[in-house]
Design an enzyme around this catalytic site. Structure first.
Site, mmCIF file in Angstrom:
data_model
loop_
_atom_site.group_PDB
_atom_site.id
_atom_site.type_symbol
_atom_site.label_atom_id
_atom_site.label_comp_id
_atom_site.label_asym_id
_atom_site.label_seq_id
_atom_site.Cartn_x
_atom_site.Cartn_y
_atom_site.Cartn_z
ATOM 1 N N ASP A 84 0.848 -1.198 0.000
ATOM 2 C CA ASP A 84 0.000 0.000 0.000
ATOM 3 C C ASP A 84 0.885 1.249 0.000
ATOM 4 O OD1 ASP A 84 -2.406 1.437 0.192
ATOM 5 O OD2 ASP A 84 -2.384 1.393 2.390
ATOM 6 N N GLU A 135 -0.952 5.891 -8.625
ATOM 7 C CA GLU A 135 -1.796 6.947 -8.047
ATOM 8 C C GLU A 135 -1.576 8.303 -8.708
ATOM 9 O OE1 GLU A 135 -2.208 7.079 -3.768
ATOM 10 O OE2 GLU A 135 -2.261 9.271 -3.760
ATOM 11 N N THR A 232 -8.194 2.372 8.922
ATOM 12 C CA THR A 232 -8.484 2.966 10.234
ATOM 13 C C THR A 232 -9.694 2.324 10.928
ATOM 14 O OG1 THR A 232 -7.596 5.044 9.374
ATOM 15 C CG2 THR A 232 -8.862 5.173 11.417
HETATM 16 P P1 13P Z 1 -8.525 4.542 5.934
HETATM 17 O O1 13P Z 1 -7.478 4.348 6.990
HETATM 18 O O2 13P Z 1 -9.120 5.896 5.963
HETATM 19 O O3 13P Z 1 -9.547 3.465 5.951
HETATM 20 O O4 13P Z 1 -7.765 4.459 4.526
HETATM 21 C C1 13P Z 1 -7.115 3.278 4.159
HETATM 22 C C2 13P Z 1 -6.352 3.435 2.907
HETATM 23 O O5 13P Z 1 -6.744 4.129 1.999
HETATM 24 C C3 13P Z 1 -5.094 2.685 2.771
HETATM 25 O O6 13P Z 1 -4.426 3.005 1.603
#
Ligand code: 13P
Length: 287
Positions: A84, A135, A232
């Site tokens: 990620d 991205e 999150t």
């Molecule tokens: P959140 O932590 O807001 O769910 O976002 C996760 C995310 O986009 C990881 O790349």
């Protein structure tokens, strides 16, 4: 066996649902997400940020753990292990470590440099059978100490990056990581529509899935979003359930201090959050 995310996301795009990317932090997170995906017969993407990778002692540890766990738990739904918001170096390290998918986040570079680095990584990832996400327009909020401004991506730039052979594209549409502030204006669907029209039906990725209302999620899926990232929200539900356990004094009763007991409510809370998201995203029974 881990698979690239290409096929599952093409299927999601064509079937008008989204596959969740749930970020992992440790063994409990990984186990909770894998078991929920299997129970719901849903494809799943396990996301690993560079910070979480470091926390788990490195990408090799993560790849070995996930690979072995998929095997030990008898998981048969498609599982992708995805970097990620990878840096150029991090993306290369994950390709070597045995990940099945990477994201190269070049959104903070000039468009020319983003194009050059993405092009190189597309070739490298595809030569090893991995899928790759790129991205455009940085996602707002804070992740691993990096604060993005929450830009709305330029459709022209999205077109450029999506033409480089990438498998799916993250484009900023006013979404941010973490909790949304009370005065958040919501997702920019006009921008999403323009981006979708400029990118030849490539599966689009919605970051910052935590706290986006259900109707906005559904609308985003109808406009080409096929992958939604959630991080999150699992952390919040894990923390709340753990707090409740400790505040009830349960760690002081019997062997309640045993980590296998202490972490159990948080584990169940992650499972419940993942289930809720998979149902909302429409990926149940799509394995
Ligand atoms: P959140 O932590 O807001 O769910 O976002 C996760 C995310 O986009 C990881 O790349």
């Amino acid at each position: 066996m881990l698979v690239s995310a290409t096929e599952m996301l093409k299927k999601a795009r064509d079937g008008h649902y989204a596959v969740g990317q749930f970020n992992i932090n440790n063994l409990e997170w990984t186990k909770a997400i894998l078991l929920t995906a299997q129970e719901l017969n849903s494809p799943v993407i396990l996301g690993v940020s560079e910070g979480a990778g470091k926390y788990m002692t490195g990408f090799k540890t993560v790849a070995a753990m996930v690979d072995a766990m998929v095997d030990s738990l008898g998981i048969t739904v498609p599982v992708a292990l995805h970097l990620d918001h990878g840096s150029y170096e991090g993306a290369k390290a994950c390709i070597e470590a045995g990940f099945s998918s990477i994201m190269f986040d070049g959104s903070h570079y000039s468009i020319e440099e983003n194009v050059a680095k993405t092009t190189e990584l597309v070739e490298l990832a595809h030569s090893k059978g991995l899928s790759i996400e790129a991205e455009v327009g940085s996602i707002g909020g804070e992740e691993d100490g990096v604060v993005g401004a929450g830009e709305v991506a330029d459709p022209e730039e999205c077109h450029k990056i999506s033409s480089l052979g990438i498998d799916f594209l993250a484009a900023g549409i006013g979404n941010i990581h973490g909790k949304y502030p009370a005065n958040w204006k919501g997702l920019d669907f006009e921008a999403l529509d323009k981006i979708h029209n400029a990118t030849d039906n490539i599966p689009l990725v919605l970051h910052g899935g935590t706290g986006i209302p259900a109707d906005m999620i559904k609308k985003a899926i109808s406009l080409g979003v096929s992958k939604i990232n959630v991080n999150t929200e699992c952390q919040l539900s894990f923390a709340a359930a753990t707090r409740e356990y400790v505040e009830a004094g349960k760690d002081l009763q019997g062997k309640g201090f045993d980590p296998r007991k202490l972490l159990a409510p948080g584990f169940e809370a992650i499972k419940a959050t993942v289930k809720e998201k998979m149902e909302l995203f429409g990926s149940v029974n799509k394995a």
